[in-house]
Design a protein around this motif. Structure first.
Motif, mmCIF file in Angstrom:
data_model
loop_
_atom_site.group_PDB
_atom_site.id
_atom_site.type_symbol
_atom_site.label_atom_id
_atom_site.label_comp_id
_atom_site.label_asym_id
_atom_site.label_seq_id
_atom_site.Cartn_x
_atom_site.Cartn_y
_atom_site.Cartn_z
ATOM 1 N N ALA A 139 10.136 6.491 -1.465
ATOM 2 C CA ALA A 139 11.355 6.530 -2.287
ATOM 3 C C ALA A 139 11.024 6.974 -3.706
ATOM 4 O O ALA A 139 11.863 7.554 -4.399
ATOM 5 C CB ALA A 139 12.020 5.165 -2.303
ATOM 6 N N ILE A 140 9.771 6.674 -4.138
ATOM 7 C CA ILE A 140 9.367 7.053 -5.488
ATOM 8 C C ILE A 140 8.927 8.523 -5.534
ATOM 9 O O ILE A 140 9.184 9.250 -6.493
ATOM 10 C CB ILE A 140 8.213 6.138 -5.967
ATOM 11 N N GLN B 118 17.267 -4.810 -1.421
ATOM 12 C CA GLN B 118 16.676 -3.547 -0.948
ATOM 13 C C GLN B 118 15.214 -3.474 -1.372
ATOM 14 O O GLN B 118 14.886 -3.594 -2.555
ATOM 15 C CB GLN B 118 17.432 -2.340 -1.509
ATOM 16 N N ARG B 119 14.338 -3.317 -0.389
ATOM 17 C CA ARG B 119 12.906 -3.175 -0.629
ATOM 18 C C ARG B 119 12.521 -1.706 -0.407
ATOM 19 O O ARG B 119 12.429 -1.243 0.729
ATOM 20 C CB ARG B 119 12.113 -4.070 0.322
ATOM 21 N N LEU C 283 13.871 10.554 6.160
ATOM 22 C CA LEU C 283 13.280 9.288 6.577
ATOM 23 C C LEU C 283 13.871 8.145 5.759
ATOM 24 O O LEU C 283 14.331 8.343 4.623
ATOM 25 C CB LEU C 283 11.757 9.332 6.378
ATOM 26 N N PRO C 284 13.864 6.926 6.315
ATOM 27 C CA PRO C 284 14.392 5.787 5.543
ATOM 28 C C PRO C 284 13.568 5.551 4.285
ATOM 29 O O PRO C 284 12.337 5.652 4.297
ATOM 30 C CB PRO C 284 14.264 4.614 6.521
ATOM 31 N N LEU C 285 14.236 5.279 3.184
ATOM 32 C CA LEU C 285 13.586 5.104 1.884
ATOM 33 C C LEU C 285 13.272 3.646 1.581
ATOM 34 O O LEU C 285 12.680 3.339 0.541
ATOM 35 C CB LEU C 285 14.469 5.684 0.782
ATOM 36 N N GLY C 286 13.702 2.760 2.450
ATOM 37 C CA GLY C 286 13.444 1.339 2.218
ATOM 38 C C GLY C 286 14.110 0.502 3.298
ATOM 39 O O GLY C 286 14.641 1.026 4.283
#
Length: 488
Positions: free
Chosen positions: A337-338, A331-332, A346-349
């Motif tokens: 995300a931080i 997972q990137r 929204l997608p976090l990674g």
């Protein structure tokens, strides 16, 4: 209803006359069915002897005529030669056939012209047929390879596929019963199957030769020297047959339980009539058992692991289990995300697949791994009553699928091929190494990443190779000759 079989030489007066009469009867009588078998001089004698032995007959001349009850393939009942045939057709059909000599001479000439034209057509069609010879049908791997072999795309041309069955042990004992049984079992799966009785015939116009003969394996009372010398003798006989009968583009696959890479090196030396790059030895199967045990010890599904590279000769291969790769989903995270407070939709990674060496998990099990490998090699064949064969069969089919795809492959597999000097191996030897197919031939994949530990092991293999081939009088000049031939 009876089915008549008329066999003879095409230039035999009696045979031509019987053939003419049978054609007449078939035109006049809808229930009269027959088959002609024409054998030229040189083959007729063998055919006649074979029929006499098979049916316990004692016929001496051409033609040989018999009938089969319940149509073709039924029990054979001997009628005899031309005299017996005239008596038979007179009794059953009231037919008397007397032809003038001039008419008979004309019939013979016509028949020979027709027969020659037939041979020419068969020869023309035969050139388009793909021929596969399998040596060693008594090996249990045979029943695994053949069905999968016939399903490989592009291996069966429009003209058809011919599978030849041969076994050196059967050739020496003249016991062809086993071959005939396999022939019957295989005939439903392919266009044509035939049994060949000599090594020379096995290579005639052959396109692919698959060697799985168990006779190469080391016998219980055989020392290392005697074993390798016996294999050298067998390969010398192969070399003579290949040089005298094989096509230049013949492909040879060594998948037997003996020293495949050692024998591949010998074939590359002895077989000057074919391309050395078309001689390969199956070796990837050597890594299958360790890989299976690594999967269990590390609790990683087998389909997430790559096969370990297999290096060197079959005699003392180095199986680099430290280079086994595991497919991981990583997972990137994005910057959001931080920073997010948790309410973002929204997608976090993103998740990306990566390949990681598994030695960080397997190193602690290394001693147990090899103990289990050795234990399995000893106990499982004893329980099964036969050697382990599945991995060898699947590795062979995998190579064939890539080879006959006709296009470059991005797969890297361990394979015994003629070395070109990559990885520090001497050029011209058949050695197991990471290999890749470029759409035309197999070659070492020289960009394969090799660890320091593996490099030390490979260097040790090179030292042992020089000693081995010096002891068995495979000269260093051969390395140079073979390397040059690789470029032809």
């Amino acid at each position: 209803m009876a089915f008549y079989v008329i066999s003879g030489k095409p230039d035999c007066i009696d045979f031509v006359q019987v053939k003419y009469v049978c054609s007449y009867l078939a035109d006049k009588l809808p229930t009269f069915e027959y088959k002609m078998i024409e054998q030229p001089k040189g083959q007729w004698e063998f055919f006649l002897h074979e029929q006499n032995q098979k049916n316990n007959w004692n016929h001496r001349t051409s033609p040989l005529i018999w009938k089969e009850v319940a149509r073709r393939g039924g029990k054979a009942f001997l009628i005899g030669g031309i005299s017996e045939f005239w008596e038979y057709v007179y009794d059953y059909y009231g037919l008397e056939a007397v032809l003038p000599k001039d008419d008979l001479d004309a019939l013979i000439q016509d028949n020979m012209a027709f027969y020659q034209n037939k041979l020419d057509e068969e020869a023309s069609e035969a050139q388009k047929i793909f021929r596969i010879t399998i040596n060693g049908i008594k090996n249990p791997i045979f029943s695994l390879i053949v069905p999968s072999l016939l399903n490989i795309p592009n291996i069966r041309p429009p003209a058809g596929l011919l599978i030849r069955l041969f076994d050196m042990e059967i050739e020496m004992t003249q016991d062809f019963g086993a071959l005939l049984e396999v022939m019957e079992a295989t005939s439903d799966m392919t266009d044509k199957v035939e049994v060949v009785g000599s090594l020379q015939h096995a290579f005639d116009d052959c396109d692919l030769f698959i060697d799985i003969d168990q006779d190469y394996a080391r016998k219980e009372d055989e020392c290392m020297d005697m074993w390798l010398i016996r294999n050298m003798s067998l390969m010398a006989a192969f070399g003579d047959a290949v040089n005298g009968h094989a096509k230049r583009d013949l492909k040879i696959i060594l998948a037997h339980p003996g020293p495949c890479c050692f024998n591949g090196t010998l074939l590359a030396e002895y077989c000057t009539a074919i391309k050395p790059s078309n001689i390969i030895a199956i070796s990837a199967d050597k890594g299958s058992l360790p890989l299976s045990i690594i999967s269990k010890l590390c609790k990683v599904p087998l389909d997430q692991l790559s096969a370990p590279p297999v290096w060197g000769l079959w005699l003392t291969p180095f199986i680099d289990v430290g280079s086994v790769l595991k497919r991981c989903d990583i997972q990137r995270p994005y910057q959001r995300a931080i920073k997010t407070d948790g309410g973002s939709t929204l997608p976090l990674g993103r998740i990306t697949p990566e390949l990681h060496y598994i030695h960080y998990m397997s190193d602690e099990f290394e001693e147990e791994l090899w103990n289990r490998v050795n234990e399995t090699k000893e106990t499982v064949p004893r329980i099964l009553g036969r050697p382990l064969t599945y991995a060898k069969a699947m590795a062979t089919i995998k190579v064939l699928e890539i080879w006959f795809s006709g296009k470059p492959s991005d797969e890297i597999i361990s394979l015994g091929i003629i070395s070109n000097g990559s990885f520090g191996f001497p050029a011209g030897l058949c050695l197991s190494q990471p290999a890749n197919f470029d759409g035309n031939s197999w070659s070492p994949f020289k960009n394969f990443p090799i660890s320091d530990h593996a490099k030390i092991k490979v260097d040790e293999l090179v030292s042992s190779l020089e000693e081995l081939f010096t002891n068995y009088h495979i000269s260093s000049s051969f390395y140079i000759q073979s390397a040059c031939r690789l470029m032809i």
